[in-house]
Design a protein around this motif. Sequence first.
Motif, mmCIF file in Angstrom:
data_model
loop_
_atom_site.group_PDB
_atom_site.id
_atom_site.type_symbol
_atom_site.label_atom_id
_atom_site.label_comp_id
_atom_site.label_asym_id
_atom_site.label_seq_id
_atom_site.Cartn_x
_atom_site.Cartn_y
_atom_site.Cartn_z
ATOM 1 N N ARG A 127 46.389 0.826 -29.787
ATOM 2 C CA ARG A 127 47.655 0.518 -29.143
ATOM 3 C C ARG A 127 48.818 1.336 -29.690
ATOM 4 O O ARG A 127 49.813 1.488 -29.025
ATOM 5 N N GLY A 128 48.697 1.842 -30.868
ATOM 6 C CA GLY A 128 49.772 2.652 -31.417
ATOM 7 C C GLY A 128 51.027 1.823 -31.630
ATOM 8 O O GLY A 128 51.083 0.627 -31.400
ATOM 9 N N THR A 129 52.067 2.484 -32.073
ATOM 10 C CA THR A 129 53.350 1.835 -32.294
ATOM 11 C C THR A 129 54.172 1.931 -31.025
ATOM 12 O O THR A 129 54.461 3.022 -30.552
ATOM 13 N N HIS A 130 54.552 0.788 -30.475
ATOM 14 C CA HIS A 130 55.362 0.817 -29.269
ATOM 15 C C HIS A 130 56.078 -0.518 -29.079
ATOM 16 O O HIS A 130 55.661 -1.556 -29.599
ATOM 17 N N ASP A 131 57.164 -0.449 -28.331
ATOM 18 C CA ASP A 131 57.903 -1.645 -27.953
ATOM 19 C C ASP A 131 57.619 -2.029 -26.507
ATOM 20 O O ASP A 131 57.581 -3.222 -26.187
ATOM 21 N N ILE A 132 57.468 -1.035 -25.662
ATOM 22 C CA ILE A 132 57.170 -1.306 -24.265
ATOM 23 C C ILE A 132 56.155 -0.291 -23.739
ATOM 24 O O ILE A 132 55.980 0.783 -24.319
ATOM 25 N N ILE A 133 55.502 -0.667 -22.653
ATOM 26 C CA ILE A 133 54.648 0.260 -21.912
ATOM 27 C C ILE A 133 55.284 0.481 -20.551
ATOM 28 O O ILE A 133 55.638 -0.482 -19.850
ATOM 29 N N ALA A 134 55.464 1.741 -20.189
ATOM 30 C CA ALA A 134 56.048 2.094 -18.902
ATOM 31 C C ALA A 134 54.993 2.773 -18.047
ATOM 32 O O ALA A 134 54.128 3.485 -18.567
ATOM 33 N N LEU A 135 55.076 2.550 -16.752
ATOM 34 C CA LEU A 135 54.113 3.133 -15.828
ATOM 35 C C LEU A 135 54.852 3.782 -14.672
ATOM 36 O O LEU A 135 55.820 3.216 -14.141
ATOM 37 N N GLN A 136 54.415 4.947 -14.296
ATOM 38 C CA GLN A 136 55.005 5.723 -13.208
ATOM 39 C C GLN A 136 53.921 6.062 -12.194
ATOM 40 O O GLN A 136 52.842 6.509 -12.559
ATOM 41 N N HIS A 137 54.236 5.836 -10.894
ATOM 42 C CA HIS A 137 53.216 6.127 -9.876
ATOM 43 C C HIS A 137 53.853 6.474 -8.533
ATOM 44 O O HIS A 137 54.660 5.693 -8.003
ATOM 45 N N ASN A 138 53.508 7.644 -8.029
ATOM 46 C CA ASN A 138 53.807 7.979 -6.644
ATOM 47 C C ASN A 138 52.683 7.348 -5.822
ATOM 48 O O ASN A 138 51.556 7.828 -5.836
ATOM 49 N N VAL A 139 53.009 6.281 -5.109
ATOM 50 C CA VAL A 139 51.968 5.501 -4.439
ATOM 51 C C VAL A 139 51.529 6.118 -3.119
ATOM 52 O O VAL A 139 50.556 5.644 -2.513
ATOM 53 N N SER A 140 52.239 7.150 -2.636
ATOM 54 C CA SER A 140 51.938 7.882 -1.410
ATOM 55 C C SER A 140 52.332 7.079 -0.168
ATOM 56 O O SER A 140 51.968 5.904 -0.032
ATOM 57 N N ASP A 141 53.040 7.744 0.713
ATOM 58 C CA ASP A 141 53.439 7.087 1.959
ATOM 59 C C ASP A 141 52.287 7.007 2.948
ATOM 60 O O ASP A 141 52.442 6.461 4.047
ATOM 61 N N GLU A 142 51.118 7.548 2.573
ATOM 62 C CA GLU A 142 49.930 7.453 3.415
ATOM 63 C C GLU A 142 48.875 6.524 2.806
ATOM 64 O O GLU A 142 47.732 6.479 3.258
ATOM 65 N N ASN A 143 49.267 5.783 1.789
ATOM 66 C CA ASN A 143 48.356 4.864 1.106
ATOM 67 C C ASN A 143 47.983 3.719 2.050
ATOM 68 O O ASN A 143 48.853 2.996 2.548
ATOM 69 N N THR A 144 46.701 3.555 2.289
ATOM 70 C CA THR A 144 46.244 2.504 3.208
ATOM 71 C C THR A 144 45.920 1.192 2.497
ATOM 72 O O THR A 144 45.552 0.211 3.159
ATOM 73 N N ASP A 145 46.051 1.164 1.177
ATOM 74 C CA ASP A 145 45.721 -0.052 0.429
ATOM 75 C C ASP A 145 46.792 -0.340 -0.625
ATOM 76 O O ASP A 145 46.529 -0.305 -1.825
ATOM 77 N N PRO A 146 48.020 -0.659 -0.197
ATOM 78 C CA PRO A 146 49.073 -0.940 -1.183
ATOM 79 C C PRO A 146 48.775 -2.164 -2.037
ATOM 80 O O PRO A 146 49.118 -2.200 -3.225
ATOM 81 N N ALA A 147 48.115 -3.170 -1.463
ATOM 82 C CA ALA A 147 47.789 -4.365 -2.249
ATOM 83 C C ALA A 147 46.811 -4.019 -3.367
ATOM 84 O O ALA A 147 46.963 -4.474 -4.513
ATOM 85 N N GLY A 148 45.796 -3.205 -3.051
ATOM 86 C CA GLY A 148 44.854 -2.791 -4.074
ATOM 87 C C GLY A 148 45.501 -1.922 -5.138
ATOM 88 O O GLY A 148 45.179 -2.022 -6.321
ATOM 89 N N THR A 149 46.433 -1.080 -4.723
ATOM 90 C CA THR A 149 47.155 -0.238 -5.673
ATOM 91 C C THR A 149 47.977 -1.096 -6.622
ATOM 92 O O THR A 149 47.966 -0.888 -7.844
ATOM 93 N N ALA A 150 48.689 -2.072 -6.080
ATOM 94 C CA ALA A 150 49.493 -2.961 -6.921
ATOM 95 C C ALA A 150 48.620 -3.715 -7.918
ATOM 96 O O ALA A 150 48.973 -3.855 -9.099
ATOM 97 N N ALA A 151 47.455 -4.203 -7.468
ATOM 98 C CA ALA A 151 46.554 -4.926 -8.374
ATOM 99 C C ALA A 151 46.072 -4.036 -9.509
ATOM 100 O O ALA A 151 45.967 -4.477 -10.662
ATOM 101 N N ALA A 152 45.791 -2.766 -9.198
ATOM 102 C CA ALA A 152 45.343 -1.828 -10.237
ATOM 103 C C ALA A 152 46.443 -1.582 -11.261
ATOM 104 O O ALA A 152 46.171 -1.463 -12.463
ATOM 105 N N LEU A 153 47.677 -1.509 -10.814
ATOM 106 C CA LEU A 153 48.790 -1.273 -11.734
ATOM 107 C C LEU A 153 49.018 -2.482 -12.632
ATOM 108 O O LEU A 153 49.289 -2.343 -13.828
#
Length: 348
Positions: A127-153
């Motif tokens: 885990r290393g030394t950290h205070d927060i974990i940040a995540l960045q994602h271009n989810v694509s405007d052609e993504n056909t599974d936004p619910a699945g993408t959100a669950a993965a994140l």
Amino acid sequence: MERASRCVALGPRTSALRRWLRRIGPWHWGEDARGRSPWAHGRVLVSLAVLTAGLLAFHSAVPNTVGRLGSLLETFLPWLGLAIPVLLGLALLRRSATALVTLLVPAAVWANLFGGLLLAEDPTAGRGTHDIIALQHNVSDENTDPAGTAAALIESAPDLVALEELTPSALPVYERALAADYPYHAVEGSVGLWSRYPLADVRPLDIKPEGIGEGWSRGLRSSVRTPSGEIAAYVAHLPSVRVRLNGFSSGWRDESAGLLGAAIAAEKQDKVILLGDLNSTVDDRGLAPVTSRMDSAGRGFAFSWPAAFPVSRIDHIMTRSATVTGVWSLPATGSDHLPTAARINLGR
């Protein structure tokens, strides 16, 4: 007696191996068909090795005036190292000792620039030394599974989630899926920020270059009240670039990067986190207005694009007055980008 017999049996094989090594070793190669020693030929390979080292070490000297070739080179700069094993194979085939020695130069330059990134830790192991974990994602405007993408994140358990290419139809899906874990969120145009911690002073970030029509909104700024203190979070999606026959088209991207850099420079909050699809790598001079003001350290290449065969990290998590202690890319979702995550030490 048995040991002596074994030595006798191995003797001829060992001698043959030694003769073979002497025959292929560059310091034992004999003259070629023209009577030249292994140190007297392979000049083309030597020139290519020197050119490779020069492009790696002095990539900023490649001009951008014609087709923005400098930016194009810098976008894929780590991959220039692939020339080294190719030249090594050719040098062995040519039996050029001079080329072999010269190849140590580009190898050393590449190792100096990118060798540290090869020492990336396994993100699932420590885990290393950290205070927060940040995540960045271009989810694509052609993504056909936004619910699945959100669950993965959600599964990666970040504290901050920045998304780009949010569409009117997909946005409600992300809002519903992320609401339980991230009760605070803000959306401006096609970008959004979800947080475990309260947000304040949310406002759009004007990074629209001249020439792009109205309605183009790809940036936001928000304060985030973390347990380690308040920070300013920026989410940005810079314009896309194109590789055409006449070169690298990045004018709008570069102009937008200048606007983003100016906004960060004017930011009064000491600690800043930038999350976004910047459509290039940190080596690209076109991002200099941003990279000169932000720290993008963190071991690992964490290539994020394209998802099918990632060759470049164009999705970034950068900090000011904070430290990225680890960065990695996550498994593919329904997007053409991979999510990028980072552990961040905010200090005190």
